[in-house]
Design an enzyme around this catalytic site. Structure first.
Site, mmCIF file in Angstrom:
data_model
loop_
_atom_site.group_PDB
_atom_site.id
_atom_site.type_symbol
_atom_site.label_atom_id
_atom_site.label_comp_id
_atom_site.label_asym_id
_atom_site.label_seq_id
_atom_site.Cartn_x
_atom_site.Cartn_y
_atom_site.Cartn_z
ATOM 1 N N GLU A 96 -4.750 -10.870 3.320
ATOM 2 C CA GLU A 96 -3.123 -10.714 3.320
ATOM 3 C C GLU A 96 -2.638 -11.778 2.294
ATOM 4 O OE1 GLU A 96 -1.889 -8.109 3.371
ATOM 5 O OE2 GLU A 96 -2.952 -7.054 4.892
ATOM 6 N N GLU A 150 -1.496 -3.850 -3.164
ATOM 7 C CA GLU A 150 -2.329 -3.026 -2.770
ATOM 8 C C GLU A 150 -3.577 -2.809 -3.493
ATOM 9 O OE1 GLU A 150 -1.991 -2.272 0.203
ATOM 10 O OE2 GLU A 150 0.081 -2.955 0.282
HETATM 11 ZN ZN LIG Z 1 -1.661 -6.160 2.464
#
Ligand SMILES: [Zn+2]
Length: 1004
Positions: free
Chosen positions: A480, A458
């Site tokens: 991601e 994060e």
């Molecule tokens: Zn992520």
């Protein structure tokens, strides 16, 4: 958003379950013969006075006085585990292996004919759908032609024609700034809101179109004058029509509205928990990624519409409120209400906006110019310190790695009691599940590894995703894949003891398994519907994304990757990008003249990955690449070529990192000339590349021979990769299962975590398929095989306190396998203290009796320690008692005694057992509507539920049943990619059984 750590427990590859070969080694059925399970006090080997722990077959362990203080969960359970007496020992000596030289895996003609027919049908259906949907909903080309034909505009709610006919918003109007005022009422679970949007008209237009969903709009004004609006609900859009073209320039659009706090997990939602005094407490929090900001305030809800935000929140004085930015001022509104106003934000996408109203406590620390705080419910204030220290260290790392300091003056990490994803990277206000942020006194290093991974992921998003954002969800992997890759880089550097490297290797194996299916998709994929956007949050975006970045970094020379990334962040900060922008930044710093873009496009545009076949004749090595598919007979494109930075080592030099040689394979076939004669070659060094390798017969023989002679000629990652690759090749029919067993012969000498866990994982998969088919004889032969090959290693494991993560991972894999297969007398002991990394194994055994299960349930209800709670729930769901299975399914779906966020984990755990998997499947079918009200269609949770429920079917009857069920879903899910994946997986299982049942008889 971090979905992938959601269901993670401390084992390789159990984060998501999505293909038949994707389950962890510990998942083999637990104690099918549960009555024989050893929870019988008479058999306890326990010396009461001395807190001495004696484990038969595992040696003795002395505990210090200190360790005695651990409030043992096992003692709470009052349970005891003992050794199986020797007469129950399975006969290891009955293990027989016959050599058999047949080959396998040629599909029958009938299968091929049926396959072709199905393929043609599917293809024609897809084409019809493509043209139907394509022209109405998606591509820019279609949209132009449509816009000239009024007839294609949909009708809005009031019957008037809606002035826009595309899921994507028009580009003529951009938001510049939002003033958002919110007042949630946590008693009646509604909120009032008003949003004032400063918009910039870039091209003259008669319409302003934006997103809004599930809200009751009371009034709208445009530049002060009340305006009428139209709503088209299916696309969650509202529009304002103007009689004249709006001239270029800035205007203010004002909307006041009310809405319910959502009872699902997205938008502005309500959540609750019960505190240690048994009192229910409520809170409100947000989860917007990908498409739910529109449920909290009307907005231009696409990542490229970046804007600034000023947020004001009214709350009762007993709560606090948090948002992305620091609070500027609190105003007393009387009547027990206060209003917090937050600083104006940086330029950002709507999906990153967040706010929370709750009664949390916090701890803080400063790093550079940033105040880092960790928030949790008051009962858990003892569990926040690890997260705070970890976040601070990682923030320092990223600040210096990216040479670009985190731009906000605060960073909050908040543990939310009821939260679906693993975590969400909202800028300045990161939200987590409690399990992924809180660490208690009896959390193991493996629990810490999970928390550290999620925080590292994060935090990386604060740069990748927040500072620089993908243009559209087709490039979600830029967010991601990058955050996932950075999570491994940062942890390896800041927390070398967490053995994150082995974890990353498992992640690559998992990504390969998923990407070997025909139903996979390219890293960068066209998406437009909400379901398609949701579906991008999958293994390909996260794990394949991270894997190809590793391959690239390993190909570039020292420091170039970091340099290119830094330049990219500097150049594009606060704006949006496509993959190409990243590749160009990296090409600019590459000294070897590598066209990064030319190479990497082959990895992001094609789905799947290559199989490289190596044939050596003297010093001449012929290399061939082809698309690797488990189910090659249905392959639709065979012409894909990858630019593969092939790496290899040989017997001359294999272990040092300087031994690695590189050869760029861009064509279908190429020849490599070696300088000298070699005894063997191993390609894809340490499995850093995203491809698998097949050798000719001699090549395999040489490698297997070398391993048997001295396995240390190859690194443990290379050994794990050989095991992984040969199982995959056998599954696709390229090598016989006998060849697999030949390689596995060396494993008796193996004691490293990566190869052992990989081997157990692969064998466990096969065991479970056999077991679910009730092939009892073969399943028991597989048990003997595992015992024969891993028995002595199992015997050598201790139950002591262990500090090395790598050793913990190894022993939990071995002991869970031993306990679940009831191998020898390993599943033993324990009274008193259990090392926390073994709790899961121990609890699962305990859960097999009524008494143990009852006590575990009690623990689950009262524990405030989240990792422990998680392990307890897994144990509860591993019961073989169908009444308990049904109870737990119902309670976790309705959320009454088990939080609904755990439903995917419950399904996954139940489906591992023979007793429960059919009940779980029926339950999913019967409750589909309820399930999709809680979890959105296409979401990661739904993907997990579908794969868990179906991935172990291997019969025609189940195939037909699954097909019928999914096609009956219509708009509620029949179009999901995961449905194709589920069907493909069942077919692969069927084929594997067809081809291997007979041969296993002779080989095992
Ligand atoms: Zn992520």
């Amino acid at each position: 958003v971090d979905t992938f750590n959601t269901f993670k427990a401390p084992q390789p590859r159990n984060m998501i379950e999505n293909s038949m070969f994707e389950e962890e080694p510990d998942v083999v059925d637990l104690a099918k013969e549960s009555p024989s399970y050893p929870i019988d006090t008479d058999d306890v080997v326990y010396e009461p006075r001395s807190s001495r722990l004696l484990v038969r077959g595992l040696g003795e362990n002395d505990l210090d006085e200190d360790e005695e203080d651990y409030e043992s969960s096992a003692r709470l359970l009052g349970m005891s585990f003992m050794n199986r007496s020797s007469n129950q020992r399975s006969a290891a000596s009955s293990y027989i292996r016959q050599h058999y030289s047949g080959s396998c895996s040629m599909p029958s003609t009938k299968t091929m004919v049926v396959g072709v027919v199905v393929l043609v049908l599917v293809a024609s259906m897809l084409m019809v759908l493509y043209f139907l949907l394509g022209c109405n909903f998606t591509t820019a080309g279609c949209q132009k032609t449509n816009s000239t034909m009024d007839s294609i505009y949909p009708n809005s709610t009031n019957g008037e024609l809606f002035p826009w006919a595309d899921l994507r918003l028009p580009c003529s109007v951009h938001p510049v700034h939002y003033n958002i005022t919110l007042h949630p009422d946590l008693t009646i679970m509604t909120f009032q809101g008003s949003v004032s949007i400063l918009v910039q008209v870039l091209n003259e237009t008669k319409n302003i179109v934006l997103h809004s969903s599930d809200m009751n709009i009371i009034k709208a004004t445009f530049d002060g004058k009340e305006v009428h609006f139209l709503e088209y609900k299916p696309w969650q859009q509202i529009a304002f029509k103007f009689p004249e073209d709006l001239k270029k320039g800035q205007y203010v659009l004002n909307i006041t509205y009310t809405a319910n706090l959502s009872s699902s997990y997205d938008g502005f939602y309500n959540s609750s928990y019960v505190d240690t005094n048994g009192i229910k407490r409520v809170l409100a929090a947000t989860q917007f990624e990908p498409l739910a900001a529109r449920k909290a305030f009307p907005c231009f809800d696409e990542p490229a519409f970046k804007s600034t935000f000023t947020i004001k929140m009214t709350r009762e004085s007993k709560y606090i409120s948090l948002s992305n930015m620091p609070k500027v001022i609190t105003t007393d509104l009387k009547n027990g209400l206060e209003e917090d106003e937050f600083e104006k934000s940086v330029n950002m996408s709507t999906y990153l906006v967040a706010f929370i109203v709750a009664d949390f406590i916090s701890v803080s620390k400063n790093v550079s110019k940033t105040k880092v705080s960790v928030y949790a419910v008051p009962d858990k204030k003892e569990q926040v310190q690890y997260a705070l220290d970890t976040a601070c260290k990682l923030l320092e790392f990223y600040n210096s790695f990216f040479k670009n300091e985190y731009p906000l003056s605060k960073l909050d990490l908040v543990a939310i009691p009821d939260f679906l994803a693993g975590a969400m990277e909202n800028w300045g206000l990161i939200t987590f599940r409690e399990t992924t942020l809180l660490v208690g006194s009896n959390s193991s290093a493996i629990d810490k590894q999970l928390v550290t991974s999620v925080i590292a992921h994060e935090l990386a998003h604060q740069w990748f995703g927040n500072l620089v954002t993908m243009q559209w969800w087709n490039d979600l992997w830029l967010n991601e894949g990058f955050a996932t890759y950075m999570q491994y880089i940062s942890i390896e550097s800041v927390f070398p003891g967490l053995d994150i490297d082995t974890e990353f290797l498992n992640v690559r194996f998992k990504a390969l398994a998923k990407d070997a299916l025909n139903s996979s998709h390219p890293v960068s994929t066209v998406v437009s519907t909400p379901e398609q956007v949701e579906e991008m949050f999958d293994s390909v975006s996260y794990e394949k994304g991270a894997s190809i970045l590793l391959m690239l970094n390993a190909t570039l020379t020292d420091g170039e990757f970091q340099k290119g990334v830094t330049q990219y962040l500097q150049k594009y900060k606060l704006s949006n990008t496509k993959s190409e922008n990243l590749w160009n930044s990296l090409s600019q710093v590459s000294k070897q003249n590598l066209s990064v873009s030319e190479m990497m496009n082959t990895w992001t545009v094609h789905k799947g990955f290559p199989l490289v076949t190596v044939k050596r004749s003297g010093t001449q090595v012929t290399l061939t690449q082809e698309h690797f598919l488990l189910n090659a007979e249905n392959s639709t494109d065979d012409s894909s070529l990858w630019h593969i930075p092939l790496t290899y080592v040989s017997d001359k030099c294999s272990v040092l990192s300087s031994c690695k040689q590189v050869f760029h394979l861009k064509e279908k076939t190429a020849t490599l000339k070696l300088p000298d004669q070699v005894k063997w070659l191993k390609f894809n060094v340490r499995s850093d590349g995203f491809y698998i390798v097949h050798y000719d017969e001699e090549g395999w023989k040489d490698l297997i021979g070398a391993l048997k002679e001295d396995m240390n000629v190859l690194s443990c990652k290379d050994r794990a990769a050989l095991i992984n690759n040969i199982f995959a090749l056998s599954r696709s029919g390229k090598v016989s299962f006998r060849q697999v067993l030949n390689l596995m012969d060396y494993i008796r000498n193996e004691n490293e975590t990566a190869p052992v866990t990989e081997a157990l994982f692969q064998l466990g998969q096969i065991y479970r398929l056999l077991d679910k088919r009730s092939e009892l004889d073969l399943a028991s032969r597989m048990t003997s095989y595992i015992e024969d090959h891993f028995g002595s290693l199992m015997e050598n494991q201790s139950w002591d306190l262990e500090t090395s993560v790598s050793k913990m991972t190894l022993r939990s894999a071995l002991l869970e396998m031993a306990c679940s297969l009831n191998i020898r007398n390993f599943c033993v002991v324990i009274d008193s203290w259990i090392p926390s990394d073994l709790m899961r194994t121990v609890f699962k055994v305990a859960a097999q009796t009524d008494e143990g299960w009852g006590k575990l349930l009690d623990m689950y209800k009262h524990s405030i320690n989240d990792p422990e709670k998680h392990k307890t729930l897994e144990a509860l769901a591993s019961t073989q008692d169908v009444w308990k299975i049904i109870w737990i399914l119902q309670k976790s779906l309705d959320g009454s005694e088990i939080q609904t966020q755990e439903f995917p984990l419950v399904i996954n755990t139940i489906c591992k057992s023979f007793a429960g998997y059919l009940y779980a499947w029926d339950f999913v079918k019967e409750n589909w509507d309820k399930i999709t009200q809680k979890f959105s269609v296409g979401s990661f949770a739904i993907q997990s539920i579908i794969m868990s429920a179906t991935s172990q079917f291997s019969t025609k009857t189940h195939l037909v049943e699954a097909q019928n069920f999914f096609s009956s879903l219509g708009t509620k899910g029949s179009q999901m990619r995961i449905v194709q994946e589920a069907i493909e997986t069942i077919k692969l299982n069927m084929r594997w059984m067809e081809n291997n049942l007979n041969t296993l008889q002779s080989w095992l």
